[in-house]
Design a protein around this motif. Structure first.
Motif, PDB file in Angstrom:
ATOM      1  N   TYR A 150     -65.752 -86.043 122.591  1.00 10.04           N
ATOM      2  CA  TYR A 150     -65.749 -84.578 122.631  1.00 10.04           C
ATOM      3  C   TYR A 150     -64.792 -84.076 123.709  1.00 10.04           C
ATOM      4  CZ  TYR A 150     -70.074 -84.866 119.871  1.00 10.04           C
ATOM      5  OH  TYR A 150     -71.013 -85.127 118.905  1.00 10.04           O
ATOM      6  N   PHE A 151     -64.876 -84.695 124.889  1.00 10.95           N
ATOM      7  CA  PHE A 151     -63.984 -84.299 125.984  1.00 10.95           C
ATOM      8  C   PHE A 151     -62.524 -84.504 125.589  1.00 10.95           C
ATOM      9  CE2 PHE A 151     -61.280 -85.801 129.424  1.00 10.95           C
ATOM     10  CZ  PHE A 151     -61.276 -84.697 130.274  1.00 10.95           C
TER      11      PHE A 151
ATOM     12  N   PRO B  51     -71.242 -74.537 120.463  1.00 12.96           N
ATOM     13  CA  PRO B  51     -72.224 -74.635 121.552  1.00 12.96           C
ATOM     14  C   PRO B  51     -72.580 -76.091 121.884  1.00 12.96           C
ATOM     15  CG  PRO B  51     -72.849 -72.881 120.058  1.00 12.96           C
ATOM     16  CD  PRO B  51     -71.703 -73.598 119.411  1.00 12.96           C
ATOM     17  N   SER B  52     -72.657 -76.953 120.843  1.00 13.70           N
ATOM     18  CA  SER B  52     -72.969 -78.367 121.091  1.00 13.70           C
ATOM     19  C   SER B  52     -71.870 -79.012 121.930  1.00 13.70           C
ATOM     20  CB  SER B  52     -73.116 -79.129 119.774  1.00 13.70           C
ATOM     21  OG  SER B  52     -74.233 -78.678 119.052  1.00 13.70           O
ATOM     22  N   LEU B  53     -70.608 -78.670 121.606  1.00  7.58           N
ATOM     23  CA  LEU B  53     -69.489 -79.200 122.373  1.00  7.58           C
ATOM     24  C   LEU B  53     -69.547 -78.700 123.812  1.00  7.58           C
ATOM     25  CD1 LEU B  53     -66.768 -80.721 122.531  1.00  7.58           C
ATOM     26  CD2 LEU B  53     -65.666 -78.596 121.814  1.00  7.58           C
TER      27      LEU B  53
ATOM     28  N   MET C 246     -73.323 -90.595 130.534  1.00  6.31           N
ATOM     29  CA  MET C 246     -72.045 -90.497 129.822  1.00  6.31           C
ATOM     30  C   MET C 246     -72.105 -91.395 128.585  1.00  6.31           C
ATOM     31  SD  MET C 246     -68.196 -91.173 131.305  1.00  6.31           S
ATOM     32  CE  MET C 246     -68.545 -92.886 131.749  1.00  6.31           C
ATOM     33  N   THR C 247     -71.829 -90.798 127.437  1.00  5.49           N
ATOM     34  CA  THR C 247     -71.869 -91.545 126.186  1.00  5.49           C
ATOM     35  C   THR C 247     -70.485 -91.544 125.537  1.00  5.49           C
ATOM     36  OG1 THR C 247     -72.413 -89.620 124.826  1.00  5.49           O
ATOM     37  CG2 THR C 247     -74.262 -90.803 125.862  1.00  5.49           C
TER      38      THR C 247
ATOM     39  N   SER D 117     -72.170 -80.485 125.788  1.00  3.15           N
ATOM     40  CA  SER D 117     -71.773 -81.853 126.093  1.00  3.15           C
ATOM     41  C   SER D 117     -70.821 -81.893 127.293  1.00  3.15           C
ATOM     42  CB  SER D 117     -71.107 -82.490 124.868  1.00  3.15           C
ATOM     43  OG  SER D 117     -70.682 -83.803 125.144  1.00  3.15           O
ATOM     44  N   ILE D 118     -69.848 -80.967 127.312  1.00  2.49           N
ATOM     45  CA  ILE D 118     -68.899 -80.915 128.429  1.00  2.49           C
ATOM     46  C   ILE D 118     -69.615 -80.518 129.713  1.00  2.49           C
ATOM     47  CG2 ILE D 118     -66.821 -79.815 129.321  1.00  2.49           C
ATOM     48  CD1 ILE D 118     -66.318 -81.699 126.962  1.00  2.49           C
TER      49      ILE D 118
END
Length: 296
Positions: free
Chosen positions: A8-9, A30-32, A1-2, A35-36
């Motif tokens: 983003y979340f 797509p990157s988001l 977890m960063t 990440s989720i």
């Protein structure tokens, strides 16, 4: 977890739309999504559910949002604090000997804070003898110290700020008050009140007596001039002290040493060489350097 994943979340949760959150964050959708998904894999739970073109938080997602909001708020506060430290804010820990507590330190700090660039600086004040202040400076407890010069401390930069005459104080009706100046030998004729011998002024006055071959009859040691002066006023003895504000009182007399034995004590500001200082500390050092004559 960063931290990026938390950001983003948070945006996805508040906007309830992955594409809009991605645009706001200036990343691809797509990157988001990846990440989720990475967060959900790490936690072993689902954070979002699809609802048409939007997304909504699951129960786990709602709980996670509460914690993420607190974390990001603290991050923002920390960021703001760091920017303030680099500008007109900051915090300074100073330590000083007791004679400076009545006028010099309060006046110096108040004058420093009156300048616009220092208005948000905060202080902690500590009062002790020089040896313990030096120890606190070296271990990082203090940013600056004010007091006597300390020998064998090459890591400390000492800046002279005040020059004080060393004088004799006497009870009002003492026989020595008939003289305008006094010799060191009088300290063998009467009981003597002195500084704590471990203090800077204690070491300094003891070296004066040793240099002149005088062996005083010390009956008491005190950490500061106020305590010494009070005992002198009650006729416990005489004393050799720095000429500071607290000894100028109606119940004692002050006499200088004869010119051939006159001595002076210098008060110093000290700080560690080579140690990083906050901008506020750097400004205070420069302020004291520039105003040491007018403030002393």
């Amino acid at each position: 977890m960063t931290l990026n994943q938390l950001s983003y979340f948070y945006e996805a949760a508040t906007l309830q739309h992955f594409n809009q959150a991605a645009e706001k964050l200036n990343i691809s959708e797509p990157s988001l999504s990846r990440s989720i998904a990475s967060l959900e894999d790490e936690f072993g739970t689902t954070l979002f559910e699809k609802k048409g073109r939007n997304v909504i938080l699951t129960k786990a997602g709602q709980i996670f949002l509460e914690h993420v909001s607190l974390i990001l708020n603290e991050v923002n506060r920390a960021e703001a604090k760091m920017h303030q430290l680099a500008s007109d804010g900051g915090h300074i820990d100073i330590a000083y000997v007791s004679p400076l507590a009545r006028t010099y330190i309060p006046h110096t700090v108040r004058t420093f804070l009156a300048q616009d660039e220092n208005r948000n600086v905060t202080f902690n004040f500590h009062q002790d003898i020089t040896s313990r202040n030096v120890a606190g400076l070296k271990n990082g407890s203090y940013d600056l110290i004010f007091g006597s010069y300390a020998d064998n401390e090459p890591g400390i930069e000492f800046v002279p700020i005040i020059r004080q005459e060393i004088v004799v104080i006497l009870p009002l009706h003492h026989p020595l008050t008939k003289k305008d100046t006094l010799e060191s030998g009088v300290f063998e004729q009467y009981p003597v009140l002195g500084y704590d011998r471990t203090s800077g002024l204690g070491k300094y006055t003891h070296s004066f007596f040793k240099e002149h071959g005088v062996r005083p009859n010390f009956i008491c040691e005190s950490p500061d001039e106020n305590g010494i002066a009070s005992l002198v006023a009650e006729n416990f003895g005489i004393a050799l002290v720095a000429d500071v504000e607290s000894i100028h009182r109606d119940d004692i007399c002050i006499r200088s040493l004869i010119p051939s034995e006159a001595i002076y004590h210098t008060v110093y500001m000290g700080y560690m060489r080579g140690r990083y200082q906050l901008p506020a500390v750097q400004r205070l050092i420069q302020f004291v350097r520039m105003n040491r004559h007018s403030l002393s």
